[in-house]
Design an enzyme around this catalytic site. Structure first.
Site, PDB file in Angstrom:
ATOM      1  CE1 TYR A 123      -3.283  -2.730   0.032  1.00 20.06           C
ATOM      2  CE2 TYR A 123      -3.864  -2.152   2.274  1.00 20.06           C
ATOM      3  CZ  TYR A 123      -4.076  -2.908   1.143  1.00 20.06           C
ATOM      4  OH  TYR A 123      -5.073  -3.839   1.133  1.00 20.06           O
ATOM      5  CE  LYS A 130       1.017 -18.257  -1.109  1.00 22.95           C
ATOM      6  NZ  LYS A 130       0.202 -19.452  -0.824  1.00 22.95           N
ATOM      7  CG  ASP A 153      -2.580 -20.282   1.069  1.00 19.40           C
ATOM      8  OD1 ASP A 153      -1.796 -20.136   2.032  1.00 19.40           O
ATOM      9  OD2 ASP A 153      -2.270 -20.925   0.045  1.00 19.40           O
ATOM     10  CG  ASP A 176      -7.300  -4.011   3.957  1.00 15.26           C
ATOM     11  OD1 ASP A 176      -8.323  -3.938   4.664  1.00 15.26           O
ATOM     12  OD2 ASP A 176      -7.131  -3.343   2.935  1.00 15.26           O
ATOM     13  CG  ASP A 210     -12.404  -6.091   6.194  1.00 21.21           C
ATOM     14  OD1 ASP A 210     -12.335  -5.489   7.284  1.00 21.21           O
ATOM     15  OD2 ASP A 210     -12.369  -5.513   5.101  1.00 21.21           O
TER      16      ASP A 210
END
Length: 358
Positions: A143, A193, A225, A249, A253
């Site tokens: 970001y 990851k 994952d 992020d 959620d």
């Protein structure tokens, strides 16, 4: 004691939910002998409309003059991607995180007892309990990385976004996660990851070094994952989940929705110095703005986090959380959490019930 709070009321439902939260804060002041001074700070789409900038000059300075910052919500379709960057609310959010040094985003996800039936997972999963904390790195990664657009000879326009992390950035967010775990159930799940990304391999090596330092805290690595799957399969296994910006992020959620509603969950963004910022994790919901329909609970619980972490007022934080749980146990529901046949109340009524329970 007198406490100074910066209020960013923002856009959409922001002014409504901040307004109800201020009333709760004032009730705490009456009960515990505190006074509160509020400094209104213009930021977001409303600021773009008023002065042409979503992040007006002097915003950070106003916030730094206060002990904490309470943010309602910013953004909405009105200020979409067709606007210049300096008029987009998300630009303001990134800027204030950078200017206040807010590198650690704390997102608790707990299934409140009265809302167990609202959990979308199997009943036996909900009955085992959900109480986890996502610690998300907030000022690095993709970001904030360099980005670009360029034409290729045979593929048309191509874009790049750079994900970059330094040892220092990883260590400070990792240390924050271990310290939070020491205050909870002493378990850290580090999500990366590392089987694909070089940044994740550095992330994992730094986290392993920290894990040796915090030998009293259980530690595990988890691929992102797999973590996404485990949050749905058995969220009760998690205590503190720490991860980089983009993964955090998404996962935070997901974690919020397994508790029943995004309208219930608070968050804190913190650094090493200066004021922390507290906000609900939901958006500005412009479709219901001004209609007395918004759920104020996430913002009210964000104020409880503010009392606990910025002002070191644990009893006052506990009182707010207990008042919310009592309201829910008594059957009070806003539209987003009302089940079939349950009557929904508005923003102001829910705020009043919670105040009366303090």
């Amino acid at each position: 004691m007198n406490y100074k709070i910066a209020l960013i009321r923002g856009d959409g439902i922001g002014p409504e939910i901040v307004g109800e939260t201020v009333k709760v804060i004032d009730r705490i002041g009456e009960r515990y002998g505190h006074t509160f001074e509020y400094v209104d700070v213009l930021m977001g789409g409303c600021a773009a409309d008023a002065v042409g900038l979503s992040y007006p000059e002097g915003t950070a300075e106003l916030c730094r003059s206060c002990g904490a910052v309470l943010l309602g919500a910013v953004g909405g379709p009105k200020w979409g991607s067709d606007r210049p960057a300096e008029q987009r609310p998300e630009t303001a959010l990134l800027a204030i995180r950078r200017d206040l040094g807010l590198y650690a985003n704390l997102r608790p996800a707990a299934l409140r007892p009265a809302l167990a039936d609202a959990c979308p997972l199997k009943r036996e999963t909900a009955e085992r309990g959900i109480d986890l904390l996502v610690v998300r790195e907030l000022t690095g990664g993709i970001y904030f990385g360099k980005r670009g657009r360029y034409q290729t000879g045979d593929r048309g326009l191509e874009c790049t976004d750079l994900m970059a992390y330094s040892e220092k950035e990883i260590e400070r967010i990792g240390r924050r996660a271990f310290e939070m775990a020491r205050l909870r159930r002493k378990k850290v799940s580090s999500v990366d990851k590392a089987n694909v990304l070089e940044t994740s391999r550095l992330w994992r090596s730094v986290m392993h070094r920290l894990a040796e330092e915090y030998a009293d805290v259980a530690y595990e690595d988890m691929l992102v994952d797999n973590c996404a799957m485990q949050l749905v399969r058995d969220p009760g296994q998690f205590d503190v989940v720490v991860t980089e910006n983009m993964f955090g992020d998404i996962l935070s959620d997901e974690a919020s929705m397994v508790t029943g509603s995004i309208g219930l969950l608070p968050s804190a963004s913190m650094g090493d110095a200066g004021p922390a910022l507290y906000e609900p994790i939901h958006g500005s919901a412009p479709d219901i703005a001004g209609q007395d329909k918004a759920n104020p609970i996430a913002t009210i619980l964000s104020a409880a986090m503010m009392f606990r972490y910025s002002f070191q007022l644990s009893a006052e934080a506990d009182a707010i959380e207990a008042a919310v749980d009592q309201a829910l146990a008594e059957g009070w529901r806003t539209a987003d959490i009302a089940g079939p046949g349950e009557e929904a109340v508005g923003t102001q009524k829910m705020g009043q019930v919670i105040r009366d329970n303090i």
